[in-house]
Enzyme design. Structure first.
Site, PDB file in Angstrom:
ATOM      1  CD  GLU A  37      -2.708  -9.170   5.220  1.00 49.38           C
ATOM      2  OE1 GLU A  37      -2.977  -9.268   4.006  1.00 49.38           O
ATOM      3  OE2 GLU A  37      -2.337  -8.101   5.759  1.00 49.38           O
ATOM      4  NE  ARG A 111       8.363  -3.512  -0.731  1.00 47.13           N
ATOM      5  CZ  ARG A 111       7.742  -2.559  -0.050  1.00 47.13           C
ATOM      6  NH1 ARG A 111       6.957  -2.890   0.958  1.00 47.13           N
ATOM      7  NH2 ARG A 111       7.889  -1.296  -0.373  1.00 47.13           N
ATOM      8  CE1 TYR A 219      16.938  -2.893  -2.481  1.00 46.20           C
ATOM      9  CE2 TYR A 219      16.688  -0.967  -3.883  1.00 46.20           C
ATOM     10  CZ  TYR A 219      16.147  -1.897  -3.023  1.00 46.20           C
ATOM     11  OH  TYR A 219      14.797  -1.838  -2.698  1.00 46.20           O
ATOM     12  CG  ASP A 299       1.756   3.314   1.702  1.00 47.05           C
ATOM     13  OD1 ASP A 299       2.548   4.216   2.003  1.00 47.05           O
ATOM     14  OD2 ASP A 299       2.055   2.379   0.938  1.00 47.05           O
TER      15      ASP A 299
END
Length: 403
Positions: A37, A111, A219, A299
Protein backbone atom coordinates in the site's frame (compact mmCIF):
# COMPACT_ATOMS: atom_id res chain seq x y z
CA UNK A 1 -11.25 -23.27 -2.63
CA UNK A 2 -8.36 -25.71 -2.54
CA UNK A 3 -4.86 -25.15 -1.20
CA UNK A 4 -1.49 -25.83 -2.70
CA UNK A 5 2.06 -24.90 -1.79
CA UNK A 6 3.74 -21.97 -3.48
CA UNK A 7 7.46 -21.25 -3.39
CA UNK A 8 6.94 -17.48 -3.52
CA UNK A 9 4.07 -15.24 -2.40
CA UNK A 10 1.45 -13.65 -4.61
CA UNK A 11 2.24 -9.93 -4.68
CA UNK A 12 -0.65 -7.45 -4.55
CA UNK A 13 -0.19 -3.80 -5.50
CA UNK A 14 -2.79 -1.75 -3.64
CA UNK A 15 -4.23 -2.16 -0.16
CA UNK A 16 -7.77 -0.99 -0.82
CA UNK A 17 -10.96 -3.03 -0.72
CA UNK A 18 -10.06 -5.17 -3.74
CA UNK A 19 -6.45 -5.81 -2.77
CA UNK A 20 -7.22 -6.77 0.83
CA UNK A 21 -10.15 -8.98 -0.15
CA UNK A 22 -7.90 -10.70 -2.68
CA UNK A 23 -5.31 -11.35 0.03
CA UNK A 24 -7.96 -12.87 2.31
CA UNK A 25 -9.44 -15.04 -0.46
CA UNK A 26 -5.97 -16.22 -1.47
CA UNK A 27 -5.18 -17.03 2.16
CA UNK A 28 -8.31 -19.20 2.25
CA UNK A 29 -6.99 -20.98 -0.86
CA UNK A 30 -3.64 -21.68 0.80
CA UNK A 31 -1.48 -18.96 -0.75
CA UNK A 32 0.96 -16.60 0.90
CA UNK A 33 0.53 -12.98 -0.13
CA UNK A 34 2.25 -9.65 0.30
CA UNK A 35 0.14 -6.48 0.01
CA UNK A 36 1.88 -3.19 -0.86
CA UNK A 37 0.00 0.00 0.00
CA UNK A 38 1.50 3.32 -1.05
CA UNK A 39 -0.18 5.31 1.75
CA UNK A 40 1.45 5.58 5.20
CA UNK A 41 -1.32 3.43 6.65
CA UNK A 42 -4.16 1.21 5.49
CA UNK A 43 -7.42 3.07 5.53
CA UNK A 44 -9.67 5.41 3.59
CA UNK A 45 -11.24 8.80 4.05
CA UNK A 46 -14.84 8.88 5.16
CA UNK A 47 -17.47 7.95 2.59
CA UNK A 48 -20.23 5.41 2.27
CA UNK A 49 -20.37 2.27 0.19
CA UNK A 50 -23.12 -0.16 -0.74
CA UNK A 51 -22.45 -3.90 -0.54
CA UNK A 52 -25.04 -5.95 -2.43
CA UNK A 53 -25.53 -9.73 -1.98
CA UNK A 54 -23.21 -10.59 -4.87
CA UNK A 55 -20.28 -9.29 -2.80
CA UNK A 56 -21.52 -9.60 0.78
CA UNK A 57 -21.71 -13.39 0.35
CA UNK A 58 -17.96 -13.35 -0.36
CA UNK A 59 -17.28 -11.30 2.77
CA UNK A 60 -19.46 -13.64 4.83
CA UNK A 61 -17.61 -16.67 3.47
CA UNK A 62 -14.43 -15.03 4.76
CA UNK A 63 -15.96 -14.97 8.25
CA UNK A 64 -16.53 -11.22 8.34
CA UNK A 65 -20.29 -11.23 9.02
CA UNK A 66 -20.04 -10.45 12.77
CA UNK A 67 -17.67 -7.54 12.21
CA UNK A 68 -19.81 -6.13 9.39
CA UNK A 69 -23.00 -6.41 11.39
CA UNK A 70 -21.43 -4.32 14.14
CA UNK A 71 -20.68 -1.35 11.89
CA UNK A 72 -23.01 -1.58 8.88
CA UNK A 73 -26.60 -0.48 8.30
CA UNK A 74 -29.22 -2.79 6.79
CA UNK A 75 -31.44 -0.68 4.50
CA UNK A 76 -35.04 -1.68 3.95
CA UNK A 77 -35.10 -0.60 0.31
CA UNK A 78 -34.20 1.90 -2.39
CA UNK A 79 -36.40 4.84 -3.41
CA UNK A 80 -36.09 7.00 -6.52
CA UNK A 81 -37.70 10.42 -6.11
CA UNK A 82 -38.42 13.54 -8.12
CA UNK A 83 -35.88 16.29 -7.51
CA UNK A 84 -38.42 19.03 -6.84
CA UNK A 85 -41.52 17.36 -5.36
CA UNK A 86 -39.85 14.28 -3.80
CA UNK A 87 -42.61 12.16 -5.32
CA UNK A 88 -41.60 8.48 -5.36
CA UNK A 89 -40.85 7.43 -8.95
CA UNK A 90 -39.98 3.85 -8.14
CA UNK A 91 -38.74 1.66 -5.32
CA UNK A 92 -37.32 -1.78 -4.66
CA UNK A 93 -37.23 -3.76 -1.40
CA UNK A 94 -34.05 -4.77 0.37
CA UNK A 95 -33.80 -5.83 4.01
CA UNK A 96 -35.05 -9.31 4.90
CA UNK A 97 -36.50 -10.00 1.45
CA UNK A 98 -33.05 -9.73 -0.16
CA UNK A 99 -31.54 -12.14 2.36
CA UNK A 100 -34.34 -14.62 1.75
CA UNK A 101 -34.15 -14.40 -2.04
CA UNK A 102 -30.39 -14.20 -2.57
CA UNK A 103 -28.96 -15.76 0.57
CA UNK A 104 -26.90 -12.72 1.61
CA UNK A 105 -27.66 -9.22 2.93
CA UNK A 106 -27.44 -5.77 1.40
CA UNK A 107 -25.28 -3.48 3.54
CA UNK A 108 -24.61 0.24 3.71
CA UNK A 109 -21.20 0.72 5.31
CA UNK A 110 -18.65 3.46 5.85
CA UNK A 111 -15.63 2.75 3.63
CA UNK A 112 -13.28 3.33 6.52
CA UNK A 113 -15.18 0.76 8.59
CA UNK A 114 -14.96 -1.83 5.81
CA UNK A 115 -11.23 -1.19 5.39
CA UNK A 116 -10.75 -1.60 9.13
CA UNK A 117 -12.60 -4.93 9.09
CA UNK A 118 -10.49 -6.17 6.17
CA UNK A 119 -7.20 -5.00 7.68
CA UNK A 120 -7.95 -6.57 11.06
CA UNK A 121 -8.82 -9.87 9.36
CA UNK A 122 -5.65 -9.73 7.25
CA UNK A 123 -3.44 -9.04 10.29
CA UNK A 124 -4.74 -12.24 11.87
CA UNK A 125 -3.46 -14.32 8.93
CA UNK A 126 0.13 -15.47 9.18
CA UNK A 127 0.21 -15.95 5.40
CA UNK A 128 -0.58 -12.27 4.67
CA UNK A 129 2.16 -9.63 4.93
CA UNK A 130 0.97 -6.01 4.91
CA UNK A 131 3.41 -3.29 3.82
CA UNK A 132 2.63 0.42 4.24
CA UNK A 133 4.39 3.34 2.50
CA UNK A 134 5.27 0.78 -0.16
CA UNK A 135 4.35 1.78 -3.70
CA UNK A 136 4.96 -0.74 -6.47
CA UNK A 137 6.99 1.37 -8.89
CA UNK A 138 7.70 -1.14 -11.67
CA UNK A 139 7.93 -4.85 -12.40
CA UNK A 140 9.57 -7.38 -14.67
CA UNK A 141 8.85 -11.05 -15.17
CA UNK A 142 10.82 -14.00 -16.45
CA UNK A 143 10.46 -17.74 -16.18
CA UNK A 144 7.22 -17.57 -14.20
CA UNK A 145 8.69 -15.26 -11.55
CA UNK A 146 7.74 -11.59 -11.24
CA UNK A 147 10.07 -9.03 -9.66
CA UNK A 148 8.68 -5.76 -8.37
CA UNK A 149 10.51 -2.60 -7.35
CA UNK A 150 9.19 -1.26 -4.04
CA UNK A 151 10.90 1.55 -2.12
CA UNK A 152 14.34 0.72 -3.45
CA UNK A 153 13.96 -3.02 -2.95
CA UNK A 154 13.30 -5.85 -5.39
CA UNK A 155 10.78 -8.44 -4.25
CA UNK A 156 9.99 -11.69 -6.06
CA UNK A 157 6.66 -13.42 -6.34
CA UNK A 158 4.83 -16.11 -8.26
CA UNK A 159 2.23 -13.59 -9.44
CA UNK A 160 1.51 -9.85 -9.33
CA UNK A 161 -2.03 -8.54 -8.95
CA UNK A 162 -2.50 -4.87 -9.81
CA UNK A 163 -5.26 -3.68 -7.48
CA UNK A 164 -3.90 -0.13 -7.52
CA UNK A 165 -6.85 1.81 -8.91
CA UNK A 166 -7.76 3.72 -12.04
CA UNK A 167 -4.26 5.22 -12.30
CA UNK A 168 -2.67 1.79 -11.88
CA UNK A 169 1.11 1.54 -12.16
CA UNK A 170 0.76 -2.16 -12.92
CA UNK A 171 -1.66 -1.45 -15.75
CA UNK A 172 0.75 1.11 -17.18
CA UNK A 173 3.52 -1.49 -17.03
CA UNK A 174 1.36 -3.91 -19.00
CA UNK A 175 -0.18 -1.69 -21.69
CA UNK A 176 1.60 1.66 -21.40
CA UNK A 177 0.33 4.99 -20.16
CA UNK A 178 -3.29 5.66 -21.11
CA UNK A 179 -5.24 8.67 -19.95
CA UNK A 180 -8.66 8.02 -18.44
CA UNK A 181 -11.59 9.95 -19.95
CA UNK A 182 -13.48 12.60 -18.02
CA UNK A 183 -17.19 11.74 -18.06
CA UNK A 184 -18.49 15.29 -17.65
CA UNK A 185 -19.71 14.46 -14.14
CA UNK A 186 -18.45 15.88 -10.88
CA UNK A 187 -19.32 14.14 -7.62
CA UNK A 188 -19.61 15.64 -4.16
CA UNK A 189 -19.52 13.51 -1.03
CA UNK A 190 -20.17 14.43 2.57
CA UNK A 191 -21.41 13.04 5.86
CA UNK A 192 -24.32 14.29 7.97
CA UNK A 193 -24.77 13.34 11.64
CA UNK A 194 -28.20 11.70 11.77
CA UNK A 195 -28.86 13.33 15.15
CA UNK A 196 -29.08 16.82 13.61
CA UNK A 197 -31.83 15.93 11.14
CA UNK A 198 -35.56 16.36 11.87
CA UNK A 199 -36.96 13.13 13.36
CA UNK A 200 -38.42 10.85 10.70
CA UNK A 201 -37.16 12.94 7.78
CA UNK A 202 -35.35 10.03 6.14
CA UNK A 203 -36.68 6.54 5.75
CA UNK A 204 -34.30 3.60 6.43
CA UNK A 205 -33.62 3.29 2.70
CA UNK A 206 -31.23 4.54 0.06
CA UNK A 207 -32.90 7.65 -1.39
CA UNK A 208 -32.02 8.91 -4.86
CA UNK A 209 -33.44 12.20 -6.12
CA UNK A 210 -33.28 12.43 -9.93
CA UNK A 211 -33.14 15.83 -11.59
CA UNK A 212 -32.11 17.53 -14.82
CA UNK A 213 -28.37 17.17 -15.24
CA UNK A 214 -27.75 15.95 -11.69
CA UNK A 215 -28.83 13.62 -8.89
CA UNK A 216 -28.52 13.37 -5.11
CA UNK A 217 -28.10 10.14 -3.12
CA UNK A 218 -28.25 9.62 0.63
CA UNK A 219 -28.26 6.60 2.92
CA UNK A 220 -27.41 5.67 6.49
CA UNK A 221 -24.02 4.22 7.48
CA UNK A 222 -22.26 3.37 10.75
CA UNK A 223 -25.30 1.71 12.24
CA UNK A 224 -27.53 4.66 11.34
CA UNK A 225 -25.54 7.32 13.17
CA UNK A 226 -24.36 9.02 9.97
CA UNK A 227 -25.96 9.79 6.63
CA UNK A 228 -23.71 9.47 3.60
CA UNK A 229 -24.46 11.88 0.76
CA UNK A 230 -23.23 11.66 -2.83
CA UNK A 231 -24.22 14.50 -5.15
CA UNK A 232 -23.42 14.23 -8.86
CA UNK A 233 -23.52 17.20 -11.25
CA UNK A 234 -22.81 17.48 -14.96
CA UNK A 235 -20.08 20.08 -15.16
CA UNK A 236 -17.02 21.02 -17.21
CA UNK A 237 -13.91 23.00 -16.33
CA UNK A 238 -12.89 21.10 -13.21
CA UNK A 239 -11.37 17.65 -13.73
CA UNK A 240 -9.44 16.71 -10.58
CA UNK A 241 -9.71 12.97 -9.88
CA UNK A 242 -8.99 12.87 -6.16
CA UNK A 243 -10.83 11.65 -3.07
CA UNK A 244 -9.08 14.25 -0.93
CA UNK A 245 -9.97 17.48 -2.77
CA UNK A 246 -11.95 19.77 -0.51
CA UNK A 247 -15.30 20.98 -1.81
CA UNK A 248 -16.80 24.45 -1.44
CA UNK A 249 -20.13 24.50 0.37
CA UNK A 250 -21.42 27.54 -1.52
CA UNK A 251 -20.77 25.85 -4.86
CA UNK A 252 -22.61 22.70 -3.79
CA UNK A 253 -25.51 24.76 -2.47
CA UNK A 254 -25.76 26.59 -5.80
CA UNK A 255 -25.61 23.31 -7.74
CA UNK A 256 -28.77 22.10 -6.01
CA UNK A 257 -30.66 25.36 -5.67
CA UNK A 258 -34.41 24.84 -6.01
CA UNK A 259 -34.29 21.15 -5.09
CA UNK A 260 -36.62 19.64 -2.50
CA UNK A 261 -36.55 20.83 1.09
CA UNK A 262 -35.03 17.55 2.34
CA UNK A 263 -32.10 17.95 -0.03
CA UNK A 264 -31.59 21.48 1.27
CA UNK A 265 -31.66 20.29 4.89
CA UNK A 266 -29.07 17.62 4.13
CA UNK A 267 -26.77 20.12 2.44
CA UNK A 268 -27.17 22.63 5.26
CA UNK A 269 -26.42 19.90 7.84
CA UNK A 270 -23.28 18.53 6.19
CA UNK A 271 -20.06 18.36 8.11
CA UNK A 272 -18.04 20.99 6.22
CA UNK A 273 -14.82 19.18 7.19
CA UNK A 274 -16.04 16.04 5.38
CA UNK A 275 -17.11 17.80 2.17
CA UNK A 276 -15.08 16.64 -0.83
CA UNK A 277 -15.52 16.67 -4.59
CA UNK A 278 -13.93 14.68 -7.37
CA UNK A 279 -14.25 14.37 -11.12
CA UNK A 280 -15.55 11.04 -12.42
CA UNK A 281 -13.28 9.35 -14.95
CA UNK A 282 -13.84 6.25 -17.03
CA UNK A 283 -12.03 3.76 -19.28
CA UNK A 284 -13.41 1.40 -21.93
CA UNK A 285 -13.38 -2.36 -21.17
CA UNK A 286 -10.02 -4.04 -21.73
CA UNK A 287 -9.77 -6.93 -24.16
CA UNK A 288 -6.89 -8.37 -22.15
CA UNK A 289 -6.15 -7.81 -18.48
CA UNK A 290 -2.73 -9.34 -18.02
CA UNK A 291 0.34 -11.07 -19.37
CA UNK A 292 2.25 -14.06 -18.01
CA UNK A 293 1.93 -14.06 -14.22
CA UNK A 294 0.68 -10.46 -13.95
CA UNK A 295 -2.97 -9.37 -14.03
CA UNK A 296 -5.28 -6.60 -12.83
CA UNK A 297 -8.22 -6.35 -10.44
CA UNK A 298 -10.97 -3.83 -9.72
CA UNK A 299 -10.66 -0.25 -10.96
CA UNK A 300 -7.24 -1.00 -12.46
CA UNK A 301 -8.96 -2.95 -15.25
CA UNK A 302 -12.65 -1.98 -15.13
CA UNK A 303 -13.26 1.38 -13.37
CA UNK A 304 -16.99 1.63 -12.81
CA UNK A 305 -19.00 4.82 -12.47
CA UNK A 306 -20.99 5.02 -9.20
CA UNK A 307 -24.43 4.76 -10.86
CA UNK A 308 -25.11 1.11 -9.97
CA UNK A 309 -23.29 1.05 -6.60
CA UNK A 310 -21.17 -1.82 -7.92
CA UNK A 311 -17.58 -0.55 -8.01
CA UNK A 312 -16.46 -2.21 -4.78
CA UNK A 313 -18.69 -5.21 -5.45
CA UNK A 314 -16.91 -5.91 -8.74
CA UNK A 315 -13.50 -5.77 -7.03
CA UNK A 316 -14.70 -8.16 -4.30
CA UNK A 317 -16.10 -10.53 -6.92
CA UNK A 318 -12.78 -10.33 -8.79
CA UNK A 319 -10.91 -11.30 -5.63
CA UNK A 320 -13.00 -14.41 -5.03
CA UNK A 321 -12.84 -15.61 -8.64
CA UNK A 322 -9.09 -14.95 -8.82
CA UNK A 323 -8.42 -17.07 -5.74
CA UNK A 324 -10.64 -19.88 -7.00
CA UNK A 325 -8.86 -19.92 -10.36
CA UNK A 326 -5.37 -19.93 -8.87
CA UNK A 327 -6.44 -22.66 -6.47
CA UNK A 328 -7.78 -24.97 -9.18
CA UNK A 329 -5.36 -24.48 -12.07
CA UNK A 330 -2.00 -26.24 -12.04
CA UNK A 331 -0.11 -23.25 -13.50
CA UNK A 332 -0.31 -19.63 -12.30
CA UNK A 333 -0.52 -18.18 -15.80
CA UNK A 334 -3.37 -20.52 -16.72
CA UNK A 335 -5.21 -19.57 -13.53
CA UNK A 336 -4.91 -15.87 -14.28
CA UNK A 337 -6.15 -16.31 -17.85
CA UNK A 338 -9.13 -18.32 -16.56
CA UNK A 339 -9.88 -15.55 -14.06
CA UNK A 340 -9.83 -12.91 -16.79
CA UNK A 341 -12.03 -14.99 -19.08
CA UNK A 342 -14.61 -15.44 -16.35
CA UNK A 343 -14.70 -11.77 -15.36
CA UNK A 344 -14.46 -9.71 -18.57
CA UNK A 345 -18.06 -10.05 -19.75
CA UNK A 346 -19.67 -9.33 -16.40
CA UNK A 347 -17.51 -6.34 -15.52
CA UNK A 348 -17.92 -4.87 -19.01
CA UNK A 349 -21.69 -5.23 -18.66
CA UNK A 350 -21.66 -3.44 -15.30
CA UNK A 351 -19.49 -0.67 -16.76
CA UNK A 352 -21.93 -0.23 -19.65
CA UNK A 353 -25.01 -0.22 -17.42
CA UNK A 354 -23.37 2.33 -15.10
CA UNK A 355 -22.65 4.61 -18.07
CA UNK A 356 -26.24 4.21 -19.21
CA UNK A 357 -27.51 5.15 -15.73
CA UNK A 358 -25.35 8.28 -15.81
CA UNK A 359 -27.51 9.44 -18.73
CA UNK A 360 -30.82 8.07 -17.45
CA UNK A 361 -30.57 9.65 -13.99
CA UNK A 362 -30.09 13.12 -15.49
CA UNK A 363 -32.73 13.18 -18.22
CA UNK A 364 -34.81 16.29 -18.83
CA UNK A 365 -38.34 17.07 -19.99
CA UNK A 366 -40.36 14.42 -21.88
CA UNK A 367 -37.45 11.98 -21.76
CA UNK A 368 -37.49 12.15 -17.95
CA UNK A 369 -41.25 11.49 -17.89
CA UNK A 370 -40.81 8.42 -20.10
CA UNK A 371 -38.00 7.21 -17.85
CA UNK A 372 -40.26 7.52 -14.82
CA UNK A 373 -42.97 5.45 -16.51
CA UNK A 374 -40.38 2.83 -17.49
CA UNK A 375 -39.12 2.57 -13.90
CA UNK A 376 -42.63 1.82 -12.70
CA UNK A 377 -42.88 -0.97 -15.31
CA UNK A 378 -39.45 -2.44 -14.50
CA UNK A 379 -39.32 -6.21 -13.89
CA UNK A 380 -36.14 -6.19 -11.82
CA UNK A 381 -34.12 -8.28 -14.27
CA UNK A 382 -30.97 -6.19 -13.85
CA UNK A 383 -31.15 -6.47 -10.07
CA UNK A 384 -31.56 -10.25 -10.31
CA UNK A 385 -28.58 -10.55 -12.64
CA UNK A 386 -26.46 -8.52 -10.24
CA UNK A 387 -27.45 -10.11 -6.95
CA UNK A 388 -27.72 -13.77 -7.98
CA UNK A 389 -24.15 -13.99 -9.26
CA UNK A 390 -21.99 -16.19 -7.02
CA UNK A 391 -18.28 -15.44 -7.37
CA UNK A 392 -17.48 -18.39 -5.11
CA UNK A 393 -18.77 -20.89 -7.68
CA UNK A 394 -17.94 -18.93 -10.85
CA UNK A 395 -15.11 -21.28 -11.85
CA UNK A 396 -17.74 -23.90 -12.70
CA UNK A 397 -19.82 -21.44 -14.75
CA UNK A 398 -19.50 -20.45 -18.44
CA UNK A 399 -17.16 -17.53 -19.09
CA UNK A 400 -19.49 -15.34 -21.15
CA UNK A 401 -22.67 -13.73 -19.91
CA UNK A 402 -23.90 -12.07 -23.07
CA UNK A 403 -25.06 -8.50 -23.44
Amino acid sequence: MTSREKALPVLIAGGGIGGLTAALCLAEAGFETAVFEQAPEFGELGAGIQLSPNCSRVLHRLGLAPALEECAFLPQGTEFRNWKTSRVIGSSPLGRSVCEEYGAPYYHVHRGDLLRVLVEAARQRETIALHESARVESFTQKGGVVRVAVAGRTIEGDALIGADGIHSTVRAGLVGEEAASFTGNLAWRALVPASVLPPGMLNPVATVWWGPGRHFVCYYVRGGSLVNCVCVVEKVGWETESWTERGDYAELKADFAGWHEHVQILIDSMDRESLYKWALFDRPPMAKWGEGVVTLLGDACHPTLPFMAQGAAMAIEDAAVLACCLGTESAVGAGLRRYEDLRRERTAWVQARSRRNARVFHLRGPAALERDRAVRRSSGGVRDRLFRYDALTAVGQPSAEGD
